[in-house]
Design a protein around this motif. Structure first.
Motif, PDB file in Angstrom:
ATOM      1  N   ILE A  22       0.866 -18.308 -55.096  1.00  0.00           N
ATOM      2  CA  ILE A  22       0.966 -17.383 -56.232  1.00  0.00           C
ATOM      3  C   ILE A  22       1.343 -18.148 -57.497  1.00  0.00           C
ATOM      4  CG2 ILE A  22       2.245 -15.391 -57.168  1.00  0.00           C
ATOM      5  CD1 ILE A  22       0.356 -14.688 -54.808  1.00  0.00           C
ATOM      6  N   GLY A  23       2.238 -19.114 -57.330  1.00  0.00           N
ATOM      7  CA  GLY A  23       2.570 -19.956 -58.476  1.00  0.00           C
ATOM      8  C   GLY A  23       3.661 -19.395 -59.377  1.00  0.00           C
ATOM      9  N   ALA A  24       4.201 -18.218 -59.069  1.00  0.00           N
ATOM     10  CA  ALA A  24       5.299 -17.659 -59.872  1.00  0.00           C
ATOM     11  C   ALA A  24       6.632 -18.143 -59.287  1.00  0.00           C
ATOM     12  CB  ALA A  24       5.239 -16.133 -59.843  1.00  0.00           C
ATOM     13  N   PRO A  25       7.678 -18.178 -60.125  1.00  0.00           N
ATOM     14  CA  PRO A  25       8.983 -18.608 -59.590  1.00  0.00           C
ATOM     15  C   PRO A  25       9.468 -17.669 -58.480  1.00  0.00           C
ATOM     16  CG  PRO A  25       9.042 -18.429 -61.994  1.00  0.00           C
ATOM     17  CD  PRO A  25       7.743 -17.844 -61.551  1.00  0.00           C
ATOM     18  N   TYR A  26      10.127 -18.231 -57.494  1.00  0.00           N
ATOM     19  CA  TYR A  26      10.729 -17.437 -56.426  1.00  0.00           C
ATOM     20  C   TYR A  26      11.967 -18.186 -55.950  1.00  0.00           C
ATOM     21  CZ  TYR A  26       8.484 -20.852 -53.335  1.00  0.00           C
ATOM     22  OH  TYR A  26       8.086 -22.025 -52.727  1.00  0.00           O
ATOM     23  N   GLU A  27      12.836 -17.457 -55.253  1.00  0.00           N
ATOM     24  CA  GLU A  27      14.037 -18.101 -54.722  1.00  0.00           C
ATOM     25  C   GLU A  27      13.916 -18.225 -53.207  1.00  0.00           C
ATOM     26  OE1 GLU A  27      17.481 -15.851 -55.808  1.00  0.00           O
ATOM     27  OE2 GLU A  27      16.938 -15.857 -57.917  1.00  0.00           O
ATOM     28  N   THR A  28      14.686 -19.138 -52.650  1.00  0.00           N
ATOM     29  CA  THR A  28      14.729 -19.246 -51.182  1.00  0.00           C
ATOM     30  C   THR A  28      16.186 -19.357 -50.733  1.00  0.00           C
ATOM     31  OG1 THR A  28      14.524 -21.650 -51.298  1.00  0.00           O
ATOM     32  CG2 THR A  28      12.499 -20.402 -50.908  1.00  0.00           C
ATOM     33  N   GLU A  70       1.210  -9.296 -46.890  1.00  0.00           N
ATOM     34  CA  GLU A  70       0.355  -8.353 -47.626  1.00  0.00           C
ATOM     35  C   GLU A  70       1.029  -7.908 -48.922  1.00  0.00           C
ATOM     36  OE1 GLU A  70      -1.518  -5.232 -45.386  1.00  0.00           O
ATOM     37  OE2 GLU A  70      -2.208  -4.220 -47.212  1.00  0.00           O
ATOM     38  N   TYR A  71       2.340  -7.718 -48.872  1.00  0.00           N
ATOM     39  CA  TYR A  71       3.067  -7.302 -50.080  1.00  0.00           C
ATOM     40  C   TYR A  71       2.939  -8.368 -51.180  1.00  0.00           C
ATOM     41  CZ  TYR A  71       7.048  -6.338 -53.151  1.00  0.00           C
ATOM     42  OH  TYR A  71       7.835  -6.110 -54.252  1.00  0.00           O
ATOM     43  N   ILE A  72       3.145  -9.630 -50.804  1.00  0.00           N
ATOM     44  CA  ILE A  72       3.060 -10.702 -51.810  1.00  0.00           C
ATOM     45  C   ILE A  72       1.663 -10.698 -52.443  1.00  0.00           C
ATOM     46  CG2 ILE A  72       3.065 -13.215 -52.161  1.00  0.00           C
ATOM     47  CD1 ILE A  72       5.170 -13.371 -49.876  1.00  0.00           C
ATOM     48  N   ALA A  73       0.643 -10.514 -51.605  1.00  0.00           N
ATOM     49  CA  ALA A  73      -0.730 -10.467 -52.144  1.00  0.00           C
ATOM     50  C   ALA A  73      -0.928  -9.238 -53.022  1.00  0.00           C
ATOM     51  CB  ALA A  73      -1.734 -10.465 -50.989  1.00  0.00           C
ATOM     52  N   ALA A  74      -0.391  -8.097 -52.600  1.00  0.00           N
ATOM     53  CA  ALA A  74      -0.646  -6.835 -53.304  1.00  0.00           C
ATOM     54  C   ALA A  74       0.009  -6.790 -54.684  1.00  0.00           C
ATOM     55  CB  ALA A  74      -0.158  -5.660 -52.454  1.00  0.00           C
ATOM     56  N   ILE A  75       1.161  -7.424 -54.835  1.00  0.00           N
ATOM     57  CA  ILE A  75       1.823  -7.360 -56.151  1.00  0.00           C
ATOM     58  C   ILE A  75       1.327  -8.457 -57.097  1.00  0.00           C
ATOM     59  CG2 ILE A  75       3.907  -6.211 -55.271  1.00  0.00           C
ATOM     60  CD1 ILE A  75       5.330  -8.981 -55.602  1.00  0.00           C
ATOM     61  N   PRO A  77      -2.232  -9.041 -57.939  1.00  0.00           N
ATOM     62  CA  PRO A  77      -3.672  -8.798 -57.816  1.00  0.00           C
ATOM     63  C   PRO A  77      -4.524  -9.850 -58.536  1.00  0.00           C
ATOM     64  CG  PRO A  77      -2.614  -7.151 -59.243  1.00  0.00           C
ATOM     65  CD  PRO A  77      -1.518  -7.946 -58.596  1.00  0.00           C
ATOM     66  N   ASP A  78      -3.982 -10.462 -59.593  1.00  0.00           N
ATOM     67  CA  ASP A  78      -4.769 -11.463 -60.332  1.00  0.00           C
ATOM     68  C   ASP A  78      -5.124 -12.672 -59.468  1.00  0.00           C
ATOM     69  OD1 ASP A  78      -4.412  -9.779 -62.402  1.00  0.00           O
ATOM     70  OD2 ASP A  78      -3.006 -11.062 -63.530  1.00  0.00           O
ATOM     71  N   VAL A  79      -4.287 -12.961 -58.484  1.00  0.00           N
ATOM     72  CA  VAL A  79      -4.530 -14.150 -57.655  1.00  0.00           C
ATOM     73  C   VAL A  79      -5.578 -13.854 -56.570  1.00  0.00           C
ATOM     74  CG1 VAL A  79      -3.390 -16.047 -56.415  1.00  0.00           C
ATOM     75  CG2 VAL A  79      -2.136 -14.786 -58.134  1.00  0.00           C
ATOM     76  N   LYS A  80      -5.877 -12.584 -56.384  1.00  0.00           N
ATOM     77  CA  LYS A  80      -6.954 -12.150 -55.484  1.00  0.00           C
ATOM     78  C   LYS A  80      -6.805 -12.692 -54.047  1.00  0.00           C
ATOM     79  CE  LYS A  80     -10.439 -11.297 -59.025  1.00  0.00           C
ATOM     80  NZ  LYS A  80     -10.025  -9.899 -59.156  1.00  0.00           N
ATOM     81  N   GLU A 155     -13.683 -16.340 -48.693  1.00  0.00           N
ATOM     82  CA  GLU A 155     -12.557 -16.294 -49.634  1.00  0.00           C
ATOM     83  C   GLU A 155     -11.221 -16.533 -48.928  1.00  0.00           C
ATOM     84  OE1 GLU A 155     -13.144 -15.960 -52.838  1.00  0.00           O
ATOM     85  OE2 GLU A 155     -15.288 -15.601 -52.495  1.00  0.00           O
ATOM     86  N   PHE A 156     -10.424 -17.398 -49.524  1.00  0.00           N
ATOM     87  CA  PHE A 156      -9.040 -17.598 -49.058  1.00  0.00           C
ATOM     88  C   PHE A 156      -8.275 -16.288 -49.284  1.00  0.00           C
ATOM     89  CE2 PHE A 156      -4.607 -18.840 -49.751  1.00  0.00           C
ATOM     90  CZ  PHE A 156      -4.398 -19.741 -48.721  1.00  0.00           C
ATOM     91  N   SER A 157      -7.428 -15.908 -48.331  1.00  0.00           N
ATOM     92  CA  SER A 157      -6.686 -14.641 -48.466  1.00  0.00           C
ATOM     93  C   SER A 157      -5.265 -14.804 -47.920  1.00  0.00           C
ATOM     94  CB  SER A 157      -7.389 -13.525 -47.685  1.00  0.00           C
ATOM     95  OG  SER A 157      -7.133 -13.696 -46.302  1.00  0.00           O
TER      96      SER A 157
END
Ligand SMILES: N[C@@H](CCC(=O)N[C@@H](CS)C(=O)NCC(=O)O)C(=O)O
Length: 206
Positions: A22-28, A70-75, A77-80, A155-157
């Protein structure tokens, strides 16, 4: 911001790779299973199941790999990374369900047999059957699960990082994926991605 609770080398690798995609910041937050951190009162308050991965989101806590992925993908959408259309999404969920409920559970019989039996010989027998069961999973995935080159086709998913775990489950049980050309090519294509390389490094698996 999303926060992933993970243990190194666990199935949390899949969500970790997806977050990198996704490329957005996240914490771990590392929850080392080997040290029993998944059973600490603090972590059990977050996930009463005592398992990783866990994803903390602005809406609440999510558990279970298929839901998290699925949630990470769904929020995003631009990354498809979520296939379009009800049928394609159904296929994606079916593959995730298989990985979660059949392949991962087959793998878990190696170390977690005490969940299904108390008798030592039964636990030993379950562990001994793991390579055969994982080989059958690989056979199924090769013939019916993966379209190629990616899990769902061209397509990568969000399913691909999850399918990547099959290589680890099989490898840890001496089930070579060489005999499964589509799966082997998928493993190698996943390893070529910067997201996978970053995460394998962080999990000490590079
Ligand atoms: N169905 C769950 C399984 C999660 C799971 O079993 N995770 C393992 C790590 S791969 C775990 O937390 N194991 C600790 C334990 O079994 O006590 C999912 O897909 O998220």
């Amino acid at each position: 911001m999303l926060k992933l609770y993970y243990s190194k080398g666990s199935s949390a690798v899949a969500a970790h790779i997806l977050l990198e995609e996704i490329g957005a910041p996240y914490e771990t937050k590392e929850i080392p299973i080997a040290k029993g951190a998944h059973l600490s009162p603090d972590f059990l308050r977050i996930n009463p199941k005592g398992r990783v991965p866990v994803l903390e989101t602005p809406d609440g806590v999510l558990t279970e790999n298929p839901a998290i992925l699925e949630y990470i993908a769904a929020i995003n959408p631009d990354v498809k990374l979520l296939p379009e259309g009800a049928f394609a999404q159904g296929e994606a969920r079916a593959l995730c369900a298989y990985l979660c409920a059949t392949a991962h559970v087959a793998f878990a019989h190696k170390q977690r047999g005490a969940r299904w039996a108390d008798d030592d010989s039964a636990i030993h027998a379950m562990a001994a059957k793991v390579p055969q069961n994982l080989a059958e999973c690989a056979e199924f995935l090769e013939k019916h699960g993966i379209k190629g080159p990616w899990a769902l086709g061209s397509e990568f998913s969000f399913v691909d990082p999850y399918l990547f775990l099959m290589g680890r489950w099989a490898g840890m049980n001496n089930v070579p994926l060489d005999g499964y050309p589509k799966l082997a090519a998928h493993q190698s294509a996943m390893r070529d991605r910067a997201s996978t390389q970053t995460v394998l490094e962080r999990h000490g698996l590079a």
